[in-house]
Write a protein that holds these residues in place. Sequence first.
Motif, PDB file in Angstrom:
ATOM      1  N   THR A  35     135.830   8.427 112.670  1.00  0.00           N
ATOM      2  CA  THR A  35     136.317   7.662 113.828  1.00  0.00           C
ATOM      3  C   THR A  35     135.215   6.877 114.517  1.00  0.00           C
ATOM      4  O   THR A  35     135.436   6.296 115.571  1.00  0.00           O
ATOM      5  CB  THR A  35     136.987   8.589 114.871  1.00  0.00           C
ATOM      6  OG1 THR A  35     136.005   9.508 115.373  1.00  0.00           O
ATOM      7  CG2 THR A  35     138.135   9.357 114.279  1.00  0.00           C
ATOM      8  N   SER A  36     134.015   6.837 113.916  1.00  0.00           N
ATOM      9  CA  SER A  36     132.894   6.204 114.621  1.00  0.00           C
ATOM     10  C   SER A  36     133.054   4.702 114.796  1.00  0.00           C
ATOM     11  O   SER A  36     132.469   4.121 115.702  1.00  0.00           O
ATOM     12  CB  SER A  36     131.586   6.493 113.896  1.00  0.00           C
ATOM     13  OG  SER A  36     131.399   7.881 113.831  1.00  0.00           O
ATOM     14  N   ALA A  37     133.838   4.062 113.928  1.00  0.00           N
ATOM     15  CA  ALA A  37     133.997   2.617 114.042  1.00  0.00           C
ATOM     16  C   ALA A  37     135.216   2.254 114.895  1.00  0.00           C
ATOM     17  O   ALA A  37     135.579   1.097 114.997  1.00  0.00           O
ATOM     18  CB  ALA A  37     134.124   1.999 112.654  1.00  0.00           C
ATOM     19  N   LEU A  38     135.853   3.251 115.484  1.00  0.00           N
ATOM     20  CA  LEU A  38     137.124   2.987 116.160  1.00  0.00           C
ATOM     21  C   LEU A  38     137.002   3.095 117.681  1.00  0.00           C
ATOM     22  O   LEU A  38     136.151   3.791 118.206  1.00  0.00           O
ATOM     23  CB  LEU A  38     138.173   4.003 115.676  1.00  0.00           C
ATOM     24  CG  LEU A  38     138.385   4.093 114.161  1.00  0.00           C
ATOM     25  CD1 LEU A  38     139.341   5.231 113.828  1.00  0.00           C
ATOM     26  CD2 LEU A  38     138.903   2.779 113.606  1.00  0.00           C
ATOM     27  N   ASP A  39     137.899   2.415 118.378  1.00  0.00           N
ATOM     28  CA  ASP A  39     137.991   2.553 119.833  1.00  0.00           C
ATOM     29  C   ASP A  39     138.461   3.951 120.203  1.00  0.00           C
ATOM     30  O   ASP A  39     139.179   4.590 119.430  1.00  0.00           O
ATOM     31  CB  ASP A  39     139.029   1.561 120.361  1.00  0.00           C
ATOM     32  CG  ASP A  39     138.399   0.225 120.638  1.00  0.00           C
ATOM     33  OD1 ASP A  39     137.365   0.203 121.297  1.00  0.00           O
ATOM     34  OD2 ASP A  39     138.954  -0.790 120.185  1.00  0.00           O
TER      35      ASP A  39
END
Lengths: 324, 337
Positions: free
Chosen positions: B180-184
């Motif tokens: 989830t690191s690239a997600l809002d």
Amino acid sequence: MLDVRGLRVEFGGRTAAVRGASLRVSKGETHCLVGESGCGKSVTALAVMNLLARGAKRDAEVLSFAGQDLLRLSDSRMSRLRGDRMAMIFQEPMTSLNPAYTVGSQMTEVLRRHRGTPRAQAVDRAAELLGLVGITAPGMRLGQYPHQLSGGLRQRVMIAMALMCDPELLVADEPTTALDVTVQAQILRLLATLRRDLGLGILLITHDLGVVARVADRVSVMYAGEVVESAPTAELFAAPRHPYTRGLLRCVPVPGKTRRGEPLGSIPGVVPRIPPGFRGCAFRDRCEHAAPNCAGAVPRRPAGPEHEFLCTLPADWTLREAAA
Amino acid sequence: MTAAPAIEARGLRRVFRVRQGLFAEPRQVVAVDDVSFSVPAGSVLGVVGESGCGKSTLARLILGLLPPSAGDVLVDGKRLAELDRRARARLIQPVFQDPFASLNPRRRVKDIVAMPLAAQGDVPSAAMASRVAEMLARVGLSEEQGERYPAQLSGGQRQRVAIARALVLRPRIVVCDEPTSALDVSVQAQILNLLAELRRELGLTYLFISHNLAVVEHVASEVAVMYLGRIVERSEAEALFRAPGHPYTRALLASVLTPEPGLGVPDVGLGDAMPDPANIPPGCRFHPRCPQAFDRCPREAPAAWATAGGFAECHLLEPTAPAGLAGAGASQRQLAR
Ligand SMILES: Nc1ncnc2c1ncn2[C@@H]1O[C@H](COP(=O)(O)OP(=O)(O)OP(=O)(O)O)[C@@H](O)[C@H]1O
Ligand SMILES: Nc1ncnc2c1ncn2[C@@H]1O[C@H](COP(=O)(O)OP(=O)(O)O)[C@@H](O)[C@H]1O
Ligand code: SF4
Ligand code: SF4
Ligand SMILES: [Mg+2]
Ligand SMILES: [Mg+2]
């Protein structure tokens, strides 16, 4: 010091990226602009600095810095202001660092261009600032190229470079998003010190509510190009009014607060792309409180002396809901 | 007799040789250094640590995408090295950080999800189509979205595709590397909730890598803290967050900026000596940054000592350490490793 009112930015008649955003930054104040990606934070910052891509249309009721009208400033006067009295740092340090020159020559160049400072003096200043941003061997770093530095060091170099001419305003677009949490804490402490010691005004753009809570004096929440809620930090976290702000706050896992293993709150869907001429609340297809009148004109409601939100719900709706 | 752990790592080590310039001597980067652990079936082992500490390398070793320089990986009691690709794919699957980079841009979503099934070579196409449809629905994607290409989806939707692809063979184990690191945050919450639901329903085991400690606290039953290739602390999750044993874990926890106004930004006290995996410090590898380092630390590598919820490698936890310095509440005996 920075006064933005009714800022609009459109790209090629297809995307309305910023739709009437207003915000102010005073001397020695940190104002955070927060929201999901694509909601218009970077475009707002670039519009203030007059660094928008070609083809972007910028318009505002007021856009002034330290009493100067930025809308009427010529390109050459604006570029003299940039890097001098107002400076910007970006998420990716390599966008402002040139890989072909040493840290030292890039830093001194800023002073020489804006102030005509002699080289030896500019080098002293550069070393002093590298020390100020917590770099332990400034002399060695001045002789190095950007690719020889870690991400955290590059970000510090960029901050030091932005401070070369003692700016009054720093616009920082996600300056710690790409960094480790340990380095992030160091950089944010540094910004807080500069604010206190130099009276620097900071417009800090982030999508991280943890960062906002810890460093901001004032917060503006942005959604689909509009500031949907604005309040002093403590008040925004204690009594958020806009359904979007409340949704964002529920999504964040907080050790010791959110129950492990229980689902987090979430907001369904994603930020929409808004075409020019769009009417009504842009959040309505994701909002659990949406009603038919949300497709019409949406009022900006006061919720306290310095607290406003953009929504058809009454100012005290959260209290009523809690009582019900 | 107890069931075999879902994942078992035994003395894993991975060394890379990197050449910095054309004529420079190649240097050794020890990305993973003598890592051992086991993950019981149905649990979640969280792995945390700074960028470059070896998390992704560990993930690739566990997935069999990278051979170890030394050591062994056992999955479901079987040695990974002895399983062929297809058997491996039925047992363990990855979900990576950047769904865009890991999805073929020229294929439709439903074909991407079908790939692992097709690679098995023995799944009839009707069964394949129904499994794909079922999986897409399960991760919250519509039939219409199955017809699209990755570029036509949002970041969160692409991560749903990656999850559907990982689960279509009904593996027992999923290795999530910064899923989830690239997600809002809003989308992160959706994906974390989905992963939790799927784990409960399908009885999955996760190795969950993240640099976000708040996320790990939320999902993991046990946590491993990595520093320069080693697990310097491993602990049951609740105990780790309540009573961290290693000074590095304490610094990491102090750096978590929870959304609580008025607390300011903590002084983490780590200085600016950045860790370099090509140049691992002698003794305790954390000593150049450790706010509590003392004369023994640069000379002698610490053993693993018991903490409230597991172990940590730090001299301060040794029962004979200078009085008052030892971590509170630790039952202090050296662990047999
Ligand atoms: N193929 C490779 N060749 C050479 N060095 C490598 C290779 N893969 C990884 N490394 C090195 O091994 C170390 C560990 O890298 P790894 O990608 O596992 O870190 P990480 O913990 O996943 O970091 P991040 O949080 O940035 O994803 C780093 O120093 C990295 O540069
Ligand atoms: N140069 C450009 N041309 C067209 N659209 C753009 C351009 N730059 C940004 N946009 C659009 O403007 C909106 C806001 O983008 P941005 O300000 O970058 O968001 P963020 O809040 O993530 O910083 C997005 O819909 C984005 O796609
Ligand atoms: S205006 Fe309506 S749709 Fe928009 S946030 Fe308020 S209640 Fe929700
Ligand atoms: S062994 Fe020494 S240097 Fe290492 S973590 Fe413990 S106190 Fe710090
Ligand atoms: Mg941006
Ligand atoms: Mg990684």
